[in-house]
Design a protein around this motif. Structure first.
Motif, PDB file in Angstrom:
ATOM      1  N   MET A   1      87.211  64.073 -13.696  1.00  0.00           N
ATOM      2  CA  MET A   1      88.447  63.388 -13.397  1.00  0.00           C
ATOM      3  C   MET A   1      89.209  63.110 -14.692  1.00  0.00           C
ATOM      4  SD  MET A   1      88.786  59.874 -11.312  1.00  0.00           S
ATOM      5  CE  MET A   1      89.953  58.679 -11.820  1.00  0.00           C
ATOM      6  N   THR A   2      90.477  63.426 -14.726  1.00  0.00           N
ATOM      7  CA  THR A   2      91.309  63.227 -15.906  1.00  0.00           C
ATOM      8  C   THR A   2      91.874  61.824 -15.917  1.00  0.00           C
ATOM      9  OG1 THR A   2      91.937  65.547 -15.839  1.00  0.00           O
ATOM     10  CG2 THR A   2      93.308  64.095 -17.161  1.00  0.00           C
ATOM     11  N   LYS A   3      91.799  61.163 -17.055  1.00  0.00           N
ATOM     12  CA  LYS A   3      92.367  59.825 -17.202  1.00  0.00           C
ATOM     13  C   LYS A   3      93.875  59.918 -17.274  1.00  0.00           C
ATOM     14  CE  LYS A   3      88.651  57.283 -17.430  1.00  0.00           C
ATOM     15  NZ  LYS A   3      88.362  56.258 -16.465  1.00  0.00           N
ATOM     16  N   GLN A   4      94.562  59.065 -16.575  1.00  0.00           N
ATOM     17  CA  GLN A   4      96.012  58.999 -16.604  1.00  0.00           C
ATOM     18  C   GLN A   4      96.459  57.983 -17.643  1.00  0.00           C
ATOM     19  OE1 GLN A   4      97.883  61.089 -14.650  1.00  0.00           O
ATOM     20  NE2 GLN A   4      95.880  61.944 -14.178  1.00  0.00           N
ATOM     21  N   GLN A   5      97.681  58.156 -18.141  1.00  0.00           N
ATOM     22  CA  GLN A   5      98.247  57.203 -19.084  1.00  0.00           C
ATOM     23  C   GLN A   5      98.206  55.816 -18.447  1.00  0.00           C
ATOM     24  OE1 GLN A   5     102.150  58.167 -20.461  1.00  0.00           O
ATOM     25  NE2 GLN A   5     102.388  56.260 -21.557  1.00  0.00           N
ATOM     26  N   GLY A   6      97.716  54.833 -19.200  1.00  0.00           N
ATOM     27  CA  GLY A   6      97.650  53.474 -18.703  1.00  0.00           C
ATOM     28  C   GLY A   6      96.273  53.093 -18.184  1.00  0.00           C
ATOM     29  N   ASP A   7      95.406  54.080 -17.873  1.00  0.00           N
ATOM     30  CA  ASP A   7      94.048  53.753 -17.439  1.00  0.00           C
ATOM     31  C   ASP A   7      93.275  53.144 -18.603  1.00  0.00           C
ATOM     32  OD1 ASP A   7      94.568  54.786 -14.970  1.00  0.00           O
ATOM     33  OD2 ASP A   7      93.396  56.617 -15.230  1.00  0.00           O
ATOM     34  N   ALA A   8      92.575  52.068 -18.339  1.00  0.00           N
ATOM     35  CA  ALA A   8      91.769  51.429 -19.378  1.00  0.00           C
ATOM     36  C   ALA A   8      90.494  52.237 -19.577  1.00  0.00           C
ATOM     37  CB  ALA A   8      91.431  49.994 -18.989  1.00  0.00           C
ATOM     38  N   VAL A   9      90.272  52.698 -20.784  1.00  0.00           N
ATOM     39  CA  VAL A   9      89.052  53.437 -21.075  1.00  0.00           C
ATOM     40  C   VAL A   9      88.178  52.695 -22.081  1.00  0.00           C
ATOM     41  CG1 VAL A   9      89.970  55.695 -20.480  1.00  0.00           C
ATOM     42  CG2 VAL A   9      90.220  54.855 -22.796  1.00  0.00           C
ATOM     43  N   TRP A  10      88.745  51.769 -22.821  1.00  0.00           N
ATOM     44  CA  TRP A  10      87.985  50.907 -23.718  1.00  0.00           C
ATOM     45  C   TRP A  10      87.871  49.532 -23.069  1.00  0.00           C
ATOM     46  CZ3 TRP A  10      85.834  52.207 -28.435  1.00  0.00           C
ATOM     47  CH2 TRP A  10      86.219  53.446 -28.978  1.00  0.00           C
ATOM     48  N   GLN A  11      86.701  48.975 -23.052  1.00  0.00           N
ATOM     49  CA  GLN A  11      86.512  47.618 -22.538  1.00  0.00           C
ATOM     50  C   GLN A  11      86.230  46.699 -23.710  1.00  0.00           C
ATOM     51  OE1 GLN A  11      83.633  47.374 -19.312  1.00  0.00           O
ATOM     52  NE2 GLN A  11      83.985  49.548 -18.878  1.00  0.00           N
ATOM     53  N   VAL A  12      86.975  45.600 -23.806  1.00  0.00           N
ATOM     54  CA  VAL A  12      86.759  44.618 -24.863  1.00  0.00           C
ATOM     55  C   VAL A  12      85.879  43.510 -24.318  1.00  0.00           C
ATOM     56  CG1 VAL A  12      87.850  42.971 -26.429  1.00  0.00           C
ATOM     57  CG2 VAL A  12      88.971  45.159 -25.932  1.00  0.00           C
ATOM     58  N   VAL A  13      84.711  43.353 -24.939  1.00  0.00           N
ATOM     59  CA  VAL A  13      83.766  42.309 -24.547  1.00  0.00           C
ATOM     60  C   VAL A  13      84.136  40.996 -25.229  1.00  0.00           C
ATOM     61  CG1 VAL A  13      81.334  41.623 -24.550  1.00  0.00           C
ATOM     62  CG2 VAL A  13      81.959  44.037 -24.210  1.00  0.00           C
ATOM     63  N   GLU A  14      84.466  41.088 -26.512  1.00  0.00           N
ATOM     64  CA  GLU A  14      84.844  39.894 -27.278  1.00  0.00           C
ATOM     65  C   GLU A  14      85.753  40.317 -28.423  1.00  0.00           C
ATOM     66  OE1 GLU A  14      82.791  36.285 -29.877  1.00  0.00           O
ATOM     67  OE2 GLU A  14      81.521  37.567 -28.638  1.00  0.00           O
ATOM     68  N   GLU A  15      86.720  39.462 -28.742  1.00  0.00           N
ATOM     69  CA  GLU A  15      87.645  39.708 -29.850  1.00  0.00           C
ATOM     70  C   GLU A  15      87.667  38.497 -30.759  1.00  0.00           C
ATOM     71  OE1 GLU A  15      92.464  40.082 -30.565  1.00  0.00           O
ATOM     72  OE2 GLU A  15      91.641  40.833 -28.686  1.00  0.00           O
ATOM     73  N   ARG A  16      87.731  38.733 -32.079  1.00  0.00           N
ATOM     74  CA  ARG A  16      87.805  37.631 -33.030  1.00  0.00           C
ATOM     75  C   ARG A  16      88.629  38.052 -34.233  1.00  0.00           C
ATOM     76  NH1 ARG A  16      83.269  39.612 -31.975  1.00  0.00           N
ATOM     77  NH2 ARG A  16      82.255  41.009 -33.412  1.00  0.00           N
ATOM     78  N   ASP A  17      89.362  37.094 -34.800  1.00  0.00           N
ATOM     79  CA  ASP A  17      90.092  37.326 -36.039  1.00  0.00           C
ATOM     80  C   ASP A  17      89.112  37.216 -37.194  1.00  0.00           C
ATOM     81  OD1 ASP A  17      92.434  37.536 -34.627  1.00  0.00           O
ATOM     82  OD2 ASP A  17      93.122  35.512 -35.080  1.00  0.00           O
ATOM     83  N   VAL A  18      89.166  38.185 -38.120  1.00  0.00           N
ATOM     84  CA  VAL A  18      88.274  38.134 -39.284  1.00  0.00           C
ATOM     85  C   VAL A  18      89.053  37.993 -40.586  1.00  0.00           C
ATOM     86  CG1 VAL A  18      86.357  39.336 -38.183  1.00  0.00           C
ATOM     87  CG2 VAL A  18      88.103  40.666 -39.381  1.00  0.00           C
TER      88      VAL A  18
END
Length: 196
Positions: A1-18
């Protein structure tokens, strides 16, 4: 299946400023990559829009700005470039052109929009073509030590093609304008300056 523009393929578990300063913010992300593997991703968040200008006068001349670039410690010939406002890109470009070269332009056209190094940064750039130029006095920032070089725009294009100009933004603006000139779609009689 081909991913379409806008499909989320990366999942962010946690984000922090470093890291954070007036110009950039670095964020680090615990992620799940598109193949389901856990990983770490760092992103440089740039707080200003990059603006660049390709000025061309009635004689077909342009201006390059020479300066020592800190990150890779080399001397670089570039088109006038700098940081600008996301809300007023052309106004920022007008300010940058005057600051670095002393030039004011009556004619302006957006030349391109591009992402710069989109694997590690969210930096966006807008390049402008400027003509009907009036010369004045440059007023560089206190931290800048600039050298100006006026030359035929065709010579600047050749410098981009040969690798003498290595700045990606300058190369792209010059080569885009050259491609548009070959198609005959630059404004105000500028086409002939690229084809001579």
């Amino acid at each position: 299946m081909t991913k379409q523009q806008g499909d989320a393929v990366w999942q962010v578990v946690e984000e922090r400023d470093v890291y954070d300063n007036p110009w950039i913010r670095v964020t680090e992300h615990d992620v799940i990559d598109p193949n389901g593997n856990p990983g770490l991703y760092g992103v440089v968040r740039v707080k200003a829009l990059a603006v660049g200008i390709l000025p061309v006068d009635h004689e077909g001349m342009t201006w390059l700005v020479g300066q020592q670039r800190f990150p890779r410690d080399y001397y670089s010939w570039e088109l006038p470039e700098g940081g600008g406002s996301f809300d007023d890109p052309q106004g920022s470009a007008e300010r940058e052109l005057l600051e670095e070269t002393g030039l004011k332009a009556a004619g302006w056209q957006e030349l391109l929009r591009m992402d710069l190094s989109n694997a590690i940064t969210d930096e966006q750039a807008i390049g402008f073509l400027a003509w009907d130029l009036e010369e004045g006095t440059a007023e560089p920032e206190a931290c800048e030590r600039l050298e100006l070089r006026r030359l035929p725009v065709r010579e600047a294009v050749e410098m981009a093609l040969s690798g003498e100009i290595v700045d990606a933004f300058a190369q792209t603006m010059l080569l885009k304008a050259d491609a548009l000139a070959r198609r005959g779609i630059l404004p105000a009689g500028l086409v002939t300056h690229f084809n001579t």
